[in-house]
Design a protein around this motif. Structure first.
Motif, PDB file in Angstrom:
ATOM      1  N   ALA A  23       5.786   4.787   5.554  1.00 54.08           N
ATOM      2  CA  ALA A  23       4.384   4.725   5.980  1.00 54.08           C
ATOM      3  C   ALA A  23       3.676   3.517   5.370  1.00 54.08           C
ATOM      4  N   VAL A  24       4.017   3.178   4.129  1.00 57.51           N
ATOM      5  CA  VAL A  24       3.432   1.998   3.492  1.00 57.51           C
ATOM      6  C   VAL A  24       3.944   0.731   4.170  1.00 57.51           C
ATOM      7  N   LEU A  25       5.254   0.652   4.396  1.00 58.58           N
ATOM      8  CA  LEU A  25       5.835  -0.535   5.020  1.00 58.58           C
ATOM      9  C   LEU A  25       5.287  -0.772   6.420  1.00 58.58           C
ATOM     10  N   LYS A  26       5.049   0.301   7.152  1.00 50.02           N
ATOM     11  CA  LYS A  26       4.528   0.172   8.515  1.00 50.02           C
ATOM     12  C   LYS A  26       3.024  -0.030   8.546  1.00 50.02           C
ATOM     13  N   GLY A  27       2.379   0.099   7.386  1.00 48.71           N
ATOM     14  CA  GLY A  27       0.943  -0.118   7.338  1.00 48.71           C
ATOM     15  C   GLY A  27       0.115   1.115   7.629  1.00 48.71           C
ATOM     16  N   TYR A  28       0.751   2.276   7.788  1.00 46.29           N
ATOM     17  CA  TYR A  28       0.010   3.515   8.025  1.00 46.29           C
ATOM     18  C   TYR A  28      -0.742   3.940   6.764  1.00 46.29           C
ATOM     19  N   LEU A  29      -0.148   3.665   5.623  1.00 47.32           N
ATOM     20  CA  LEU A  29      -0.806   3.906   4.341  1.00 47.32           C
ATOM     21  C   LEU A  29      -1.040   2.556   3.688  1.00 47.32           C
ATOM     22  N   LYS A  30      -2.240   2.378   3.175  1.00 54.15           N
ATOM     23  CA  LYS A  30      -2.607   1.104   2.568  1.00 54.15           C
ATOM     24  C   LYS A  30      -3.037   1.315   1.128  1.00 54.15           C
ATOM     25  N   GLU A  31      -3.086   0.231   0.395  1.00 57.46           N
ATOM     26  CA  GLU A  31      -3.508   0.265  -1.000  1.00 57.46           C
ATOM     27  C   GLU A  31      -4.813   1.049  -1.148  1.00 57.46           C
ATOM     28  N   GLY A  32      -4.800   1.984  -2.091  1.00 56.32           N
ATOM     29  CA  GLY A  32      -5.987   2.781  -2.368  1.00 56.32           C
ATOM     30  C   GLY A  32      -6.090   4.069  -1.580  1.00 56.32           C
ATOM     31  N   ASP A  33      -5.266   4.236  -0.541  1.00 57.16           N
ATOM     32  CA  ASP A  33      -5.288   5.491   0.216  1.00 57.16           C
ATOM     33  C   ASP A  33      -4.852   6.632  -0.688  1.00 57.16           C
ATOM     34  N   VAL A  34      -5.520   7.747  -0.556  1.00 53.53           N
ATOM     35  CA  VAL A  34      -5.208   8.903  -1.393  1.00 53.53           C
ATOM     36  C   VAL A  34      -4.144   9.760  -0.710  1.00 53.53           C
ATOM     37  N   LEU A  35      -3.231  10.259  -1.501  1.00 52.25           N
ATOM     38  CA  LEU A  35      -2.218  11.193  -1.008  1.00 52.25           C
ATOM     39  C   LEU A  35      -2.709  12.612  -1.273  1.00 52.25           C
ATOM     40  N   PRO A  36      -2.216  13.571  -0.508  1.00 53.87           N
ATOM     41  CA  PRO A  36      -2.603  14.959  -0.778  1.00 53.87           C
ATOM     42  C   PRO A  36      -2.161  15.370  -2.185  1.00 53.87           C
ATOM     43  N   SER A  37      -2.869  16.332  -2.765  1.00 59.85           N
ATOM     44  CA  SER A  37      -2.461  16.837  -4.073  1.00 59.85           C
ATOM     45  C   SER A  37      -1.066  17.446  -3.957  1.00 59.85           C
ATOM     46  N   VAL A  38      -0.423  17.593  -5.088  1.00 61.77           N
ATOM     47  CA  VAL A  38       0.924  18.177  -5.114  1.00 61.77           C
ATOM     48  C   VAL A  38       0.898  19.553  -4.459  1.00 61.77           C
ATOM     49  N   ARG A  39      -0.056  20.372  -4.850  1.00 64.88           N
ATOM     50  CA  ARG A  39      -0.134  21.734  -4.290  1.00 64.88           C
ATOM     51  C   ARG A  39      -0.392  21.722  -2.791  1.00 64.88           C
TER      52      ARG A  39
END
Length: 132
Positions: A23-39
């Motif tokens: 997702a990062v390589l394809k540009g779907y996720l970018k610097e600073g984007d938050v990921l869901p919590s572990v739970r």
């Protein structure tokens, strides 16, 4: 965003790692984007929180994400630098092993080149465009 294949031979935490990196390589996720919590991600994927925590730990180790205690996990700044000599040697050794397995299975030179080109074109859209 992340889909787990329970019948895959690849461990679930590795599936999470590879899909976040993709997702990062394809540009779907970018610097600073938050990921869901572990739970939250564990609930979404119907896996244990320990599995997601292991994936996040590996992503942090690979400098794909940064974790801020009490705030969450974020996509890290992606370096523009080339891999270190040690990283390159390790990656190429793994790649050589995979190529050897494919050649042993009967994959020809041209077919292998074609597959590598298709993989590269499918994965590295953002990275390739930045380096050219």
């Amino acid at each position: 965003m992340i889909q787990i294949n329970p019948t895959s031979n690849q461990p679930i935490f590795e599936q999470i790692v590879s899909q976040v990196k993709m997702a990062v390589l394809k540009g779907y996720l970018k610097e600073g984007d938050v990921l869901p919590s572990v739970r939250k991600l564990a609930l979404q994927l119907s896996v244990t929180p320990g599995t997601v925590a292991k994936a996040y730990s590996e992503l942090e180790h690979q400098n794909v994400i940064v974790t801020i205690r009490g705030k969450g996990a974020y996509i890290a700044e992606q370096p523009d630098s080339k891999p270190t000599e040690n990283q390159l040697k390790k990656g190429l050794a793994a790649f050589k092993g995979i190529c050897m397995d494919l050649i042993y299975m009967g994959i020809g030179r041209e077919e292998l080149k074609k597959e590598i080109d298709e993989i590269y074109d499918g994965i590295s859209v953002r990275k390739r465009d930045e380096r050219i």
